[in-house]
Each structure stands twice: as C-alpha cells, then as structure tokens.
Motif scaffolding. Structure first.
Motif, PDB file in Angstrom:
ATOM      1  N   ARG A   1      13.108 -19.539   6.548  1.00 47.55           N
ATOM      2  CA  ARG A   1      13.687 -18.435   7.304  1.00 47.55           C
ATOM      3  C   ARG A   1      15.044 -18.821   7.839  1.00 47.55           C
ATOM      4  O   ARG A   1      15.278 -19.964   8.196  1.00 47.55           O
ATOM      5  CB  ARG A   1      12.787 -18.122   8.518  1.00 47.55           C
ATOM      6  CG  ARG A   1      11.611 -17.314   8.177  1.00 47.55           C
ATOM      7  CD  ARG A   1      10.648 -17.150   9.304  1.00 47.55           C
ATOM      8  NE  ARG A   1      11.143 -16.965  10.645  1.00 47.55           N
ATOM      9  CZ  ARG A   1      10.430 -16.388  11.590  1.00 47.55           C
ATOM     10  NH1 ARG A   1       9.237 -15.910  11.322  1.00 47.55           N
ATOM     11  NH2 ARG A   1      10.885 -16.264  12.801  1.00 47.55           N
ATOM     12  N   SER A   2      15.898 -17.840   7.939  1.00 43.72           N
ATOM     13  CA  SER A   2      17.209 -18.120   8.513  1.00 43.72           C
ATOM     14  C   SER A   2      17.176 -17.966  10.035  1.00 43.72           C
ATOM     15  O   SER A   2      17.965 -18.582  10.723  1.00 43.72           O
ATOM     16  CB  SER A   2      18.255 -17.191   7.916  1.00 43.72           C
ATOM     17  OG  SER A   2      17.914 -15.844   8.182  1.00 43.72           O
ATOM     18  N   HIS A   3      16.256 -17.143  10.558  1.00 42.83           N
ATOM     19  CA  HIS A   3      16.206 -16.995  12.016  1.00 42.83           C
ATOM     20  C   HIS A   3      15.098 -17.888  12.587  1.00 42.83           C
ATOM     21  O   HIS A   3      14.162 -18.247  11.885  1.00 42.83           O
ATOM     22  CB  HIS A   3      16.010 -15.529  12.415  1.00 42.83           C
ATOM     23  CG  HIS A   3      14.717 -14.931  11.961  1.00 42.83           C
ATOM     24  ND1 HIS A   3      14.517 -14.483  10.668  1.00 42.83           N
ATOM     25  CD2 HIS A   3      13.560 -14.705  12.626  1.00 42.83           C
ATOM     26  CE1 HIS A   3      13.283 -14.004  10.552  1.00 42.83           C
ATOM     27  NE2 HIS A   3      12.685 -14.131  11.720  1.00 42.83           N
ATOM     28  N   PRO A   4      15.241 -18.251  13.858  1.00 44.24           N
ATOM     29  CA  PRO A   4      14.312 -19.210  14.456  1.00 44.24           C
ATOM     30  C   PRO A   4      12.920 -18.622  14.727  1.00 44.24           C
ATOM     31  O   PRO A   4      12.738 -17.415  14.802  1.00 44.24           O
ATOM     32  CB  PRO A   4      14.998 -19.607  15.756  1.00 44.24           C
ATOM     33  CG  PRO A   4      15.940 -18.503  16.063  1.00 44.24           C
ATOM     34  CD  PRO A   4      16.304 -17.854  14.769  1.00 44.24           C
ATOM     35  N   TYR A   5      11.967 -19.541  14.879  1.00 46.58           N
ATOM     36  CA  TYR A   5      10.583 -19.183  15.205  1.00 46.58           C
ATOM     37  C   TYR A   5      10.394 -19.199  16.716  1.00 46.58           C
ATOM     38  O   TYR A   5      10.913 -20.077  17.405  1.00 46.58           O
ATOM     39  CB  TYR A   5       9.613 -20.194  14.593  1.00 46.58           C
ATOM     40  CG  TYR A   5       9.572 -20.170  13.093  1.00 46.58           C
ATOM     41  CD1 TYR A   5       8.715 -19.313  12.420  1.00 46.58           C
ATOM     42  CD2 TYR A   5      10.390 -21.014  12.348  1.00 46.58           C
ATOM     43  CE1 TYR A   5       8.679 -19.292  11.038  1.00 46.58           C
ATOM     44  CE2 TYR A   5      10.354 -21.005  10.971  1.00 46.58           C
ATOM     45  CZ  TYR A   5       9.494 -20.135  10.319  1.00 46.58           C
ATOM     46  OH  TYR A   5       9.464 -20.122   8.958  1.00 46.58           O
ATOM     47  N   THR A   6       9.621 -18.258  17.212  1.00 43.56           N
ATOM     48  CA  THR A   6       9.262 -18.248  18.627  1.00 43.56           C
ATOM     49  C   THR A   6       8.173 -19.296  18.867  1.00 43.56           C
ATOM     50  O   THR A   6       7.615 -19.858  17.926  1.00 43.56           O
ATOM     51  CB  THR A   6       8.711 -16.874  19.039  1.00 43.56           C
ATOM     52  OG1 THR A   6       7.474 -16.655  18.342  1.00 43.56           O
ATOM     53  CG2 THR A   6       9.702 -15.758  18.749  1.00 43.56           C
ATOM     54  N   MET A   7       7.864 -19.511  20.126  1.00 41.12           N
ATOM     55  CA  MET A   7       6.765 -20.432  20.467  1.00 41.12           C
ATOM     56  C   MET A   7       5.472 -19.949  19.804  1.00 41.12           C
ATOM     57  O   MET A   7       4.758 -20.743  19.193  1.00 41.12           O
ATOM     58  CB  MET A   7       6.571 -20.492  21.990  1.00 41.12           C
ATOM     59  CG  MET A   7       7.659 -21.201  22.749  1.00 41.12           C
ATOM     60  SD  MET A   7       7.460 -22.985  22.847  1.00 41.12           S
ATOM     61  CE  MET A   7       6.059 -23.153  23.930  1.00 41.12           C
TER      62      MET A   7
END
Length: 148
Positions: free
Chosen positions: A8-14
């Motif tokens: 993924r190009s966008h980050p993962y949440t907690m």
C-alpha cells in the motif's frame, strides 16, 4: 498478485496493523511506547501510522516475543538492526541462542507428550483387562478394590 502489487502507498492505522500482524491493540501500543518501532509517524489527527516496513518489523517482533525474547533483548536486537550489516554476526548469535532454547523446550514438550501417551496406553490396557493396575502414588496394600 505480486508482493510489490500488494504493498500500500498509504499508511496503516493501529487497528489495521493489529489485524495484519495478529497483535492486540494494547501490545502494539506498548511496543510503540517502548520505542521498538523506529521511525514511527503520526497522521494529521496525531494517530500512529505504520508503513509496510514497520508492519513487517512488528511481525518479526511478535515472533521474537513468542520465542521468549524480552523487551530488553528486543531493544538490543532493534539497536543492532539499526547499525546495519556490520551487526549481522551478533544478531545471528542472539537468534541462535533463542533457537537452542526453543529446541530444549521442544524436547521437554516431546518428552511430556511421550509420558502422557504411555500413561494413556497403560490406562487403556488396565480398562481392557490387558494389564494389572498399579499406582506409583499408592502402595499396593493401600489400594482399594473396585467393588469397595
């Protein structure tokens, strides 16, 4: 789908990270607070976010924890990893020591399973009338017959 296509190009949440690595929220938060996740970023809402590398790192930390590595050892391992290639021999020694500990635990578990298997066979044989019952706990003279 290739590994590159899955990234993924966008980050993962907690929450997403917990789901990906099978770690509960409190443990992930603890690891973050202990500084075990280098380069941790926060989003515009000041929530922690994780990239692919951090998720993979956390998966590794989970494995190290299951191997019996404590927080202090994990921090040392993190520090060695941050040193780069030159620290590989020391990291290998750390992992080798854990491997030996795990092998000893596996032997203990196998020995315990073998004991249980022997006892189960003995109990099966007693109940089927193929063996006399005896107890390692009670002397023969203290055992009561089944009909009493």
């Amino acid at each position: 789908m290739t590994d590159a296509a899955e990234k993924r190009s966008h980050p993962y949440t907690m929450k997403e990270t917990c789901g990906r690595i099978g770690m509960n929220y409190e443990a992930l938060k603890f690891y973050c607070n202990e500084g075990l996740v280098p380069g941790l970023k926060r989003n515009e809402h000041n929530h922690r976010v994780f990239d692919e590398h951090q998720v993979a790192w956390l998966e590794g930390l989970g494995c190290l924890r299951r191997c019996g590595m404590g927080i202090k050892e994990m921090k040392r391992y993190r520090d060695l990893c941050l040193e780069g290639r030159s620290s590989i021999p020391e990291r290998q020694r750390m992992l080798d020591a854990k491997r030996h500990e795990l092998q000893a635990q596996v032997k203990e578990i196998r020995d315990s399973i073998a004991y249980i298997d022997r006892k189960q066979r003995f109990y099966d044989d007693v109940q089927a009338g193929r063996a006399e019952y005896h107890s390692n706990l009670l002397p023969d003279k203290l055992e009561k017959p089944d009909n009493e």
